[in-house]
Design an enzyme around this catalytic site. Structure first.
Site, PDB file in Angstrom:
ATOM      1  N   LYS A 110      58.694  34.314  58.038  1.00  0.00           N
ATOM      2  CA  LYS A 110      58.915  33.925  59.436  1.00  0.00           C
ATOM      3  C   LYS A 110      58.708  35.110  60.372  1.00  0.00           C
ATOM      4  CE  LYS A 110      62.370  30.446  58.135  1.00  0.00           C
ATOM      5  NZ  LYS A 110      61.604  29.210  58.029  1.00  0.00           N
ATOM      6  N   ARG A 168      49.918  23.925  54.224  1.00  0.00           N
ATOM      7  CA  ARG A 168      49.589  22.922  53.192  1.00  0.00           C
ATOM      8  C   ARG A 168      49.589  21.540  53.829  1.00  0.00           C
ATOM      9  NH1 ARG A 168      54.679  20.815  53.457  1.00  0.00           N
ATOM     10  NH2 ARG A 168      56.326  22.361  53.640  1.00  0.00           N
TER      11      ARG A 168
HETATM   12  P1  ADP Z   1      62.823  26.073  57.062  1.00  0.00           P
HETATM   13  O1  ADP Z   1      61.721  27.020  56.715  1.00  0.00           O
HETATM   14  O2  ADP Z   1      64.049  26.281  56.243  1.00  0.00           O
HETATM   15  O3  ADP Z   1      62.375  24.652  57.154  1.00  0.00           O
HETATM   16  P2  ADP Z   1      62.802  26.172  59.984  1.00  0.00           P
HETATM   17  O4  ADP Z   1      62.687  27.405  60.776  1.00  0.00           O
HETATM   18  O5  ADP Z   1      61.589  25.289  59.930  1.00  0.00           O
HETATM   19  O6  ADP Z   1      63.295  26.559  58.510  1.00  0.00           O
HETATM   20  O7  ADP Z   1      64.026  25.311  60.479  1.00  0.00           O
HETATM   21  C1  ADP Z   1      64.482  24.146  59.829  1.00  0.00           C
HETATM   22  C2  ADP Z   1      65.336  23.318  60.766  1.00  0.00           C
HETATM   23  O8  ADP Z   1      66.457  24.078  61.241  1.00  0.00           O
HETATM   24  C3  ADP Z   1      64.603  22.865  62.032  1.00  0.00           C
HETATM   25  O9  ADP Z   1      63.922  21.650  61.834  1.00  0.00           O
HETATM   26  C4  ADP Z   1      65.756  22.719  63.009  1.00  0.00           C
HETATM   27  O10 ADP Z   1      66.385  21.459  62.788  1.00  0.00           O
HETATM   28  C5  ADP Z   1      66.723  23.832  62.602  1.00  0.00           C
HETATM   29  N1  ADP Z   1      66.502  25.072  63.399  1.00  0.00           N
HETATM   30  C6  ADP Z   1      65.638  26.075  63.145  1.00  0.00           C
HETATM   31  N2  ADP Z   1      65.688  27.040  64.097  1.00  0.00           N
HETATM   32  C7  ADP Z   1      66.618  26.643  65.000  1.00  0.00           C
HETATM   33  C8  ADP Z   1      67.139  27.185  66.228  1.00  0.00           C
HETATM   34  N3  ADP Z   1      66.714  28.355  66.715  1.00  0.00           N
HETATM   35  N4  ADP Z   1      68.106  26.487  66.881  1.00  0.00           N
HETATM   36  C9  ADP Z   1      68.558  25.316  66.378  1.00  0.00           C
HETATM   37  N5  ADP Z   1      68.104  24.747  65.245  1.00  0.00           N
HETATM   38  C10 ADP Z   1      67.155  25.384  64.551  1.00  0.00           C
END
Ligand code: ADP
Length: 498
Positions: free
Chosen positions: A118, A294
């Site tokens: 990330k 993917r």
């Molecule tokens: P992963 O790689 O674990 O899927 P993500 O960054 O895609 O992590 O985040 C997964 C979920 O967590 C998102 O779909 C959202 O629901 C929540 N999330 C991520 N970042 C934030 C944030 N800054 N504030 C609130 N919720 C978040």
């Protein structure tokens, strides 16, 4: 340009079948790999050739890169499609495949690596004016400095693992008093789950929607976006219902998100199919979260509204062809919804409910697509993700797609295990979903397990009581207490009661 003639799908279940169907339509021979637990799976029977990789656990089968490469060598395979999960986002595997002279159906190992972190992803897009959630863009090394930054951003904040995935490795911090404790937990969780303790902070968006953009890029610097997917209905931070297009995205917002997604793709010289995930706040500001390098589980809703077969596009891109269409050629046709059918019990905190599919009948009819990897009588193995199927419905309008999905859920017959279908019916029927005004907190806000208990009207209750009286009267006549109880009669009663 290299023409693929034999494709190995390094995956199982619905996605293995889905990929092989397209390959067959393209005249490509297919090779399935499987674990001992999947010996009887439809994907094994569908393939032109199949090879057992070994015992059920993934590290001895679907994650065993060397075994998969040995099958390729033995059978003269010229391309590997990794599907999603397993080895699909493993840069080292993609590299190993390339070095063995086999095409990897996906982006370059470098793109996978950059977007797999990330923090590296945030740094890579810095030059492209992509909106990012306010936060740090480097791993926290000094807690005191991080606290100052957190104060600047404003609590609540989120501590995230750079290597995180699948909703794991995140901690919400409500106030400065909790900072140290949550920080320590986040780091040790990140080390134990991902082997990498790097964490960073982000503003916590309290009422977020998860909206993602599908992109396709070729190896000649062309990148297009295939609009958005709304994925805000989640349980345990994981998607369960997706739709395209989103009910809240205007044409201007779609264009802005699409162009930002193209920027993200260009930032890592991306080719192949990819998904750029955004988090959207209550004012519809969108921020880049991460890129999945993917094919996504929910790709069929995009296929339904664009008329494109994403697997065919992936294969053509891997062969080196330029995209056969431009951005202006793409339009949104109608509306599509996907519900994921998991072997889980929504009445018991969505815990997996593994067992045998005693009854399994798919819904049918216009606008319905079912992607699944099981058949009636099969066991759902405990070793893998408990998704049984994806039910996708297409309609001319959002309302038509909703009504059609609910009809298809009613027609879906599954017994032997609990599934997410009843929950999905509840969600699709809810005012918040119907109005489009919902976020990722839908389950916490609106769902209670008792809502899935059968609900009867007063009239139905009277009718059921009357039926019960009649039933026992009939039973009384059949087992007359004046007649000595014969073994047959005893069995009859025992059967009725169990
Ligand atoms: P992963 O790689 O674990 O899927 P993500 O960054 O895609 O992590 O985040 C997964 C979920 O967590 C998102 O779909 C959202 O629901 C929540 N999330 C991520 N970042 C934030 C944030 N800054 N504030 C609130 N919720 C978040």
């Amino acid at each position: 340009m290299k023409k693929i003639t034999k494709l190995l799908v390094a995956n199982r279940g619905e996605i293995a079948l889905r990929i092989m169907r397209t390959a067959r339509e393209m005249g490509i021979r297919t090779v399935a790999v499987y674990s001992e637990a999947d010996r009887l799976s439809p994907h094994v029977r569908f393939a032109d050739e199949a090879c057992c990789l070994g015992p059920a656990p993934s590290n001895q089968s679907y994650l065993a890169a060397d075994k998969i490469l040995a099958v390729c060598k033995k059978l003269g395979v010229d391309a590997i499609h990794p599907g999603y999960g397993f080895l699909s986002e493993n840069a080292a595997f993609a590299k190993q495949v390339q070095e063995a002279g086999i095409l990897f159906i996906g982006p370059s190992p470098v793109s996978i690596e950059v977007m797999g972190s990330k923090l590296a992803a945030k740094q890579a897009v810095a030059a492209y004016a992509i909106p990012l959630v306010p936060g740090t863009d480097e791993a926290i090394s000094d807690v005191a400095v991080a606290k100052v930054k957190a104060k600047e951003i404003g609590y609540p904040i989120l501590i995230k693992a750079s290597a995180g995935g699948g909703g794991k490795g995140m901690r919400v911090v409500e106030s400065e008093a909790e900072f140290d404790e949550q920080m320590n937990r986040a780091v040790s969780e990140a080390i134990s789950s991902f082997g990498d303790g790097a964490v960073f902070i982000e503003k916590y968006i309290s009422s977020p929607r998860h909206i993602e953009i599908q992109i396709l890029g070729d190896q000649h610097q062309n990148v297009v976006y295939l609009f958005e997917r709304e994925c805000s209905i989640q349980r345990r931070h994981q998607k369960v219902i997706e739709e395209a297009p989103s009910a809240v995205v205007s044409p201007a917002m779609r264009k802005a998100m699409g162009e930002a997604a193209i920027g993200v793709a260009k930032a890592c010289n991306y080719y192949g199919a990819g998904t750029v995930e955004f988090i959207v706040d209550e004012h519809l500001n969108f921020y880049f979260l991460e890129m999945n390098t993917r094919l996504q589980v929910e790709h069929p809703v995009t296929e339904m509204i664009t008329g494109k077969d994403l697997v065919r596009e992936q294969i053509w891109i891997a062969e080196g062809r330029p995209l056969s269409f431009a951005q202006e050629d793409l339009t949104i046709q109608g509306h599509a919804i996907e519900v994921r059918v998991y072997a889980e019990d929504p009445k018991n905190n969505f815990l997996p409910d593994i067992g045998r599919l005693l009854t399994y009948r798919r819904p049918q009819g216009a606008g319905i697509r079912v992607d699944d990897g099981f058949e009636e009588g099969m066991d759902i193995p405990i070793y893998y993700d408990p998704m049984i199927a994806k039910l996708i419905a297409h309609g001319a309008t959002r309302q038509e797609a909703i009504t059609r999905t609910i009809r298809a859920i009613d027609d879906y017959q599954i017994s032997g295990i609990q599934t997410t279908l009843d929950f999905c019916r509840f969600a699709l029927s809810h005012d918040a979903f119907q109005s489009g005004q919902f976020d990722t907190k839908f389950v916490d806000r609106y769902f209670r397990p008792e809502f899935l208990e059968p609900q009867f009207t007063e009239e139905e209750k009277i009718l059921l009581a009357a039926l019960a009286v009649e039933f026992f009267e009939v039973e009384d006549k059949q087992v007359n207490p004046t007649t000595p109880l014969s073994p047959a009669n005893t069995t009859h009663w025992t059967n009725r009661l169990t």
